[in-house]
Design a protein around this motif. Sequence first.
Motif, mmCIF file in Angstrom:
data_model
loop_
_atom_site.group_PDB
_atom_site.id
_atom_site.type_symbol
_atom_site.label_atom_id
_atom_site.label_comp_id
_atom_site.label_asym_id
_atom_site.label_seq_id
_atom_site.Cartn_x
_atom_site.Cartn_y
_atom_site.Cartn_z
ATOM 1 N N ALA A 157 38.847 40.960 27.238
ATOM 2 C CA ALA A 157 39.468 41.617 28.507
ATOM 3 C C ALA A 157 38.566 42.377 29.230
ATOM 4 O O ALA A 157 37.714 43.216 29.030
ATOM 5 C CB ALA A 157 40.990 42.082 28.646
ATOM 6 N N SER A 158 37.589 41.707 30.506
ATOM 7 C CA SER A 158 36.557 42.336 30.812
ATOM 8 C C SER A 158 37.806 43.484 31.764
ATOM 9 O O SER A 158 36.399 44.093 31.611
ATOM 10 C CB SER A 158 36.404 41.456 31.946
ATOM 11 O OG SER A 158 35.917 40.600 31.005
ATOM 12 N N GLY A 159 38.390 43.200 32.202
ATOM 13 C CA GLY A 159 38.862 45.018 33.019
ATOM 14 C C GLY A 159 40.391 44.283 33.388
ATOM 15 O O GLY A 159 40.895 42.894 33.557
ATOM 16 N N SER A 160 41.412 45.522 34.127
ATOM 17 C CA SER A 160 42.424 45.081 34.558
ATOM 18 C C SER A 160 43.080 46.337 35.072
ATOM 19 O O SER A 160 42.171 47.196 35.449
ATOM 20 C CB SER A 160 43.359 45.467 32.966
ATOM 21 O OG SER A 160 42.879 46.844 32.703
ATOM 22 N N GLN A 161 43.388 45.717 35.879
ATOM 23 C CA GLN A 161 44.457 46.390 37.280
ATOM 24 C C GLN A 161 45.900 46.515 36.680
ATOM 25 O O GLN A 161 46.832 45.321 36.973
ATOM 26 C CB GLN A 161 43.573 45.752 38.329
ATOM 27 C CG GLN A 161 44.487 46.946 39.459
ATOM 28 C CD GLN A 161 44.657 48.082 39.339
ATOM 29 O OE1 GLN A 161 45.569 48.853 38.666
ATOM 30 N NE2 GLN A 161 43.549 49.192 40.324
ATOM 31 N N TYR A 169 44.025 45.454 45.902
ATOM 32 C CA TYR A 169 43.578 45.861 44.602
ATOM 33 C C TYR A 169 42.418 45.925 43.976
ATOM 34 O O TYR A 169 41.766 44.883 44.231
ATOM 35 C CB TYR A 169 45.248 45.870 44.095
ATOM 36 C CG TYR A 169 46.605 45.827 43.551
ATOM 37 C CD1 TYR A 169 46.623 46.973 43.272
ATOM 38 C CD2 TYR A 169 47.268 45.091 44.762
ATOM 39 C CE1 TYR A 169 48.097 47.048 43.662
ATOM 40 C CE2 TYR A 169 48.326 45.394 44.905
ATOM 41 C CZ TYR A 169 48.796 46.216 43.846
ATOM 42 O OH TYR A 169 50.464 47.011 44.876
ATOM 43 N N THR A 170 41.644 47.308 43.247
ATOM 44 C CA THR A 170 40.370 46.787 42.801
ATOM 45 C C THR A 170 40.700 46.979 41.351
ATOM 46 O O THR A 170 41.168 48.133 41.273
ATOM 47 C CB THR A 170 39.242 48.132 43.493
ATOM 48 O OG1 THR A 170 40.163 47.202 45.011
ATOM 49 C CG2 THR A 170 37.948 47.601 42.937
ATOM 50 N N TRP A 171 40.133 46.035 40.543
ATOM 51 C CA TRP A 171 39.328 46.213 39.393
ATOM 52 C C TRP A 171 38.419 46.833 39.390
ATOM 53 O O TRP A 171 37.344 46.287 39.605
ATOM 54 C CB TRP A 171 39.316 44.118 38.918
ATOM 55 C CG TRP A 171 40.589 43.874 38.045
ATOM 56 C CD1 TRP A 171 41.361 43.708 37.205
ATOM 57 C CD2 TRP A 171 42.277 44.015 39.623
ATOM 58 N NE1 TRP A 171 42.784 43.231 37.091
ATOM 59 C CE2 TRP A 171 43.522 43.239 39.372
ATOM 60 C CE3 TRP A 171 41.632 43.383 41.137
ATOM 61 C CZ2 TRP A 171 43.711 42.911 39.273
ATOM 62 C CZ3 TRP A 171 43.320 43.273 41.755
ATOM 63 C CH2 TRP A 171 44.019 42.136 41.225
ATOM 64 N N GLY A 172 38.422 48.010 39.123
ATOM 65 C CA GLY A 172 37.262 49.239 38.780
ATOM 66 C C GLY A 172 36.235 49.168 37.859
ATOM 67 O O GLY A 172 36.367 47.733 36.864
ATOM 68 N N SER A 173 35.032 48.825 37.857
ATOM 69 C CA SER A 173 33.789 48.686 37.134
ATOM 70 C C SER A 173 34.569 49.029 35.951
ATOM 71 O O SER A 173 34.869 49.895 35.607
ATOM 72 C CB SER A 173 32.751 49.231 37.876
ATOM 73 O OG SER A 173 31.668 49.213 36.366
ATOM 74 N N THR A 174 34.147 48.047 35.177
ATOM 75 C CA THR A 174 33.355 48.296 33.529
ATOM 76 C C THR A 174 32.926 48.032 32.559
ATOM 77 O O THR A 174 31.815 47.365 33.622
ATOM 78 C CB THR A 174 35.192 47.794 32.225
ATOM 79 O OG1 THR A 174 35.088 46.191 32.788
ATOM 80 C CG2 THR A 174 36.459 48.022 33.336
ATOM 81 N N GLY A 175 32.053 48.102 31.820
ATOM 82 C CA GLY A 175 30.969 48.104 30.746
ATOM 83 C C GLY A 175 30.945 46.749 30.800
ATOM 84 O O GLY A 175 29.954 45.592 30.733
ATOM 85 N N GLN A 176 32.173 46.049 30.737
ATOM 86 C CA GLN A 176 32.170 44.157 30.223
ATOM 87 C C GLN A 176 32.087 43.766 31.442
ATOM 88 O O GLN A 176 31.372 42.031 31.631
ATOM 89 C CB GLN A 176 33.139 44.080 29.241
ATOM 90 C CG GLN A 176 33.768 43.001 29.144
ATOM 91 C CD GLN A 176 32.122 42.344 28.061
ATOM 92 O OE1 GLN A 176 32.332 43.117 26.889
ATOM 93 N NE2 GLN A 176 31.184 40.962 28.585
#
Length: 252
Positions: A157-161, A169-176
């Motif tokens: 997964a690159s991000g989740s919310q 809704y915002t999928w906040g920044s992740t390293g991936q």
Amino acid sequence: MKKHISVIALIVCAGFLVTTTNAAVINLAPVKDNTLYEDMGGGTSNGSGEHLFAGRTPFENTRRAVLAWDIASSIPAGATINSVNLTLNMSRCGPTCGTSVEFELRRLIADWGEGASDAENQEGIPAQAEAGDATWLNTFYPGSLWSNPGGDFSGVASGSQFVSVVGSYTWGSTGQMVADVQDWLDSPVGNFGWILMGGEDTTLTAKRFDSRENGIPEAQPVLSIDYTPVPEPSTVLFVAAGALGVFRLRRR
């Protein structure tokens, strides 16, 4: 000797100040989006619809949304991606409203299309797929196929919310997420976007999100990217040369 060292230090300092270029932020709309409706016949889609769907319906059918952006045409080559945020508007959830469902972004590893199909009413029931549409089975209907029904995507997964009631809704920044967008900038040939999926283990988790074709601009998907462009080498040399000139004038 001390004067020589001072000149070098001044030049290095001047060059350093220029190379710390200010970051920029750009907000991008998708260049294509679609919904993969679970259908063993692979003949349904919603390429031109105003909405996207993800989750599992009361009828035990899964929905997955796919979105992609043209990063290379929007951000200068060689730039460094600092952070990435994806904002989606969830506009309908029926019996799932109030139920918090985790939706993941996963990087797609195959190209796909958005055709002219356009579902009616609330768009939960898909339309007949048109040429070039992505479907549950097809990357581009009616010809090429996904290697796996439901899309080909990364196992990470690159991000989740978590999404519950109607709203933004915002999928906040992740390293991936940052790594994905950086790679899409550096290697555009591999830019196929993300698939949005979640709540597939139980029923009554499907939620409707607004697409890039939605009639309300504020409801359309937005990918916000903070990046630092590469400074122009000539600028660095010019400032360094100017600093050296000032030093020589003072010596006189």
